[in-house]
Scaffold this motif. Structure first.
Motif, mmCIF file in Angstrom:
data_model
loop_
_atom_site.group_PDB
_atom_site.id
_atom_site.type_symbol
_atom_site.label_atom_id
_atom_site.label_comp_id
_atom_site.label_asym_id
_atom_site.label_seq_id
_atom_site.Cartn_x
_atom_site.Cartn_y
_atom_site.Cartn_z
ATOM 1 N N ALA A 112 -4.194 0.713 -6.037
ATOM 2 C CA ALA A 112 -4.086 -0.710 -6.382
ATOM 3 C C ALA A 112 -2.753 -1.303 -5.939
ATOM 4 N N GLY A 113 -1.684 -0.499 -5.916
ATOM 5 C CA GLY A 113 -0.379 -1.017 -5.539
ATOM 6 C C GLY A 113 -0.231 -1.286 -4.053
ATOM 7 N N LEU A 114 -1.225 -0.887 -3.260
ATOM 8 C CA LEU A 114 -1.185 -1.087 -1.812
ATOM 9 C C LEU A 114 -2.158 -2.174 -1.363
ATOM 10 N N ARG A 115 -2.555 -3.041 -2.291
ATOM 11 C CA ARG A 115 -3.390 -4.179 -1.933
ATOM 12 C C ARG A 115 -3.012 -5.368 -2.820
ATOM 13 N N LEU B 20 -2.452 -9.377 1.232
ATOM 14 C CA LEU B 20 -2.048 -8.336 2.177
ATOM 15 C C LEU B 20 -2.328 -6.960 1.582
ATOM 16 N N GLU B 21 -2.778 -6.045 2.422
ATOM 17 C CA GLU B 21 -3.106 -4.695 1.958
ATOM 18 C C GLU B 21 -2.899 -3.689 3.077
ATOM 19 N N ILE B 22 -2.740 -2.418 2.689
ATOM 20 C CA ILE B 22 -2.622 -1.345 3.655
ATOM 21 C C ILE B 22 -3.984 -1.130 4.311
ATOM 22 N N ALA B 23 -3.987 -0.477 5.461
ATOM 23 C CA ALA B 23 -5.249 -0.268 6.180
ATOM 24 C C ALA B 23 -6.228 0.546 5.330
ATOM 25 N N PRO B 24 -7.504 0.185 5.340
ATOM 26 C CA PRO B 24 -8.507 0.909 4.559
ATOM 27 C C PRO B 24 -8.828 2.257 5.222
ATOM 28 N N PRO B 25 -9.407 3.183 4.421
ATOM 29 C CA PRO B 25 -9.885 3.038 3.030
ATOM 30 C C PRO B 25 -8.816 3.281 1.970
ATOM 31 N N LEU B 26 -7.560 3.543 2.408
ATOM 32 C CA LEU B 26 -6.514 3.799 1.425
ATOM 33 C C LEU B 26 -6.284 2.589 0.521
ATOM 34 N N ASP C 83 0.817 5.119 -7.063
ATOM 35 C CA ASP C 83 0.372 3.762 -7.362
ATOM 36 C C ASP C 83 1.448 3.060 -8.193
ATOM 37 N N SER C 84 2.074 2.013 -7.617
ATOM 38 C CA SER C 84 3.171 1.337 -8.304
ATOM 39 C C SER C 84 2.697 0.550 -9.527
ATOM 40 N N ILE C 85 1.413 0.335 -9.657
ATOM 41 C CA ILE C 85 0.879 -0.412 -10.813
ATOM 42 C C ILE C 85 0.527 0.525 -11.958
ATOM 43 N N THR C 86 -0.191 1.592 -11.649
ATOM 44 C CA THR C 86 -0.630 2.516 -12.704
ATOM 45 C C THR C 86 0.323 3.696 -12.892
#
Length: 364
Positions: A149-152, A138-144, A276-279
């Motif tokens: 990385a935290g949104l995909r 699951l991911e947020i709508a592109p191109p975001l 970005d919740s990862i970085t």
């Protein structure tokens, strides 16, 4: 009072023919006088002045509202299945259940047909959400989705949408009232007093719509992190015209109204930083925008009233409210990657609310 012209009939010469004509003339004069008196009484019964019907009259209304909602949000994806690019969560999935609200009015009818009133309407706790689960797809709508990385690559996603509406009005009233007095008749309806009241309204109306929406992603429904949040504010100010009619008969009353305000809409939207919740990097800083646009406020309803006493009444009916030229929170999600992303404002939407009302009124 109507003017009835009475024509005098001069008696003719004496004799049997003259005596008959004299009797006929006197009879016609009596009939003419009776018609004049009947016309005066009929006019008094059907158009009794407001002062005779009670002088200054105060009224207070409190209704509990149960409102359903429909709004024209842009039909677009919020979260996608990254493997198939199918929509996992879309704006049409955000459906509101019935929300509670209140309406309050206080005003006075004056003896000269002029009056005033203040009113408030609020609808609270409007909340909608939609969720989806996957397998790290699951991911947020592109191109975001490609930039953060935290949104995909999430296994759970959730969209939330909350809204609150407040409205206030102040009106002057021009009142027309017709009182039908009871009279003896073979028809039961004629034996009871009936009062018809029409209020022509002119005044000022304000409506404020505050909303927020968010998109959260995570490895599971219990570990969601909000990655994108927006807020909107729509304030509508304008002059209002309307009419309200009411008929009171025995223990019952029926009331209906229609109001329209041509307003100017002051719109604003703000967006939280996208981190970005990862970085831990801030991809997009907090930003917002404002604009003005024409709008409208339209209020229509009907209510049945049961009189509990001379003062108190129980009200139940149906109400509808339209707002045009408002900014809805989900429409402000901006998934673009350009420098203007998050600063654009979509404020050309419509909100409709409709539902039952139950309340009390007092008139004294």
């Amino acid at each position: 009072m109507p003017v009835v012209r009475i024509v005098a009939i001069m008696p003719p010469a004496t004799g049997s023919r003259g005596m008959f004509m004299n009797m006929l003339a006197r009879w016609m004069q009596r009939v003419t006088a009776a018609v004049a008196v009947t016309a005066c009484l009929a006019e008094a019964a059907c158009a009794e002045p407001l002062a005779i019907c009670g002088g200054w009259e105060s009224y207070a209304v409190f209704d509990t509202l149960f409102m359903q909602r429909d709004n024209t949000t842009n039909d677009g994806p919020l979260a996608l299945d990254g493997d198939t690019l199918a929509t996992a969560i879309g704006t049409p999935d955000l459906q509101f259940p019935t929300a509670p609200g209140i309406r309050a009015l206080y005003g006075q009818h004056g003896p000269d047909g002029l009056g005033w009133e203040f009113g408030y309407l609020g609808v609270y706790g409007m909340f909608a959400d939609a969720a989806a689960v996957g397998n790290a797809n699951l991911e947020i709508a592109p191109p975001l989705s490609s930039a953060v990385a935290g949104l995909r690559g999430a296994s759970a996603a959730r969209a939330t949408y909350a809204s609150v509406l407040n409205s206030a009005e102040a009106n002057v009233l021009l009142t027309e009232r017709c009182c039908h007095r009871p009279r003896l008749s073979g028809y039961a309806a004629e034996c009871h007093r009936c009062v018809f009241t029409v209020d022509w309204l002119a005044g000022f109306r304000w409506a404020g719509l505050d909303e927020q929406a968010g998109l959260a992603f995570g490895d599971s429904p219990a570990a969601l992190v909000t990655g994108y949040a927006v807020r909107t504010s729509s304030n509508l100010f304008g002059g209002q015209l309307g009419v309200r009619g009411r008929a009171d008969w025995q223990a019952w009353a029926v009331e209906g109204w229609a109001k329209a305000a041509l307003a100017g809409s002051v719109l604003a939207q703000s967006q939280d930083p996208i981190v970005d919740s990862i970085t831990g990097d801030v991809y997009r800083s907090a930003r917002g925008s404002r604009t003005d646009t024409p709008g409208g406020i339209f209020d229509v309803g009907a209510t049945l009233v049961y009189r509990l006493s001379d003062t108190w009444g129980l009200r139940f009916g149906y109400s509808m409210l339209w707002l045009t030229g408002v900014a809805l929170a989900p429409d402000q999600f901006d998934f673009a990657a350009d420098t203007r992303a998050g600063t654009r404002l979509d404020g050309n939407q419509t909100l409709w609310l409709g539902g039952a009302n139950l309340g009390l009124e007092a008139r004294w």
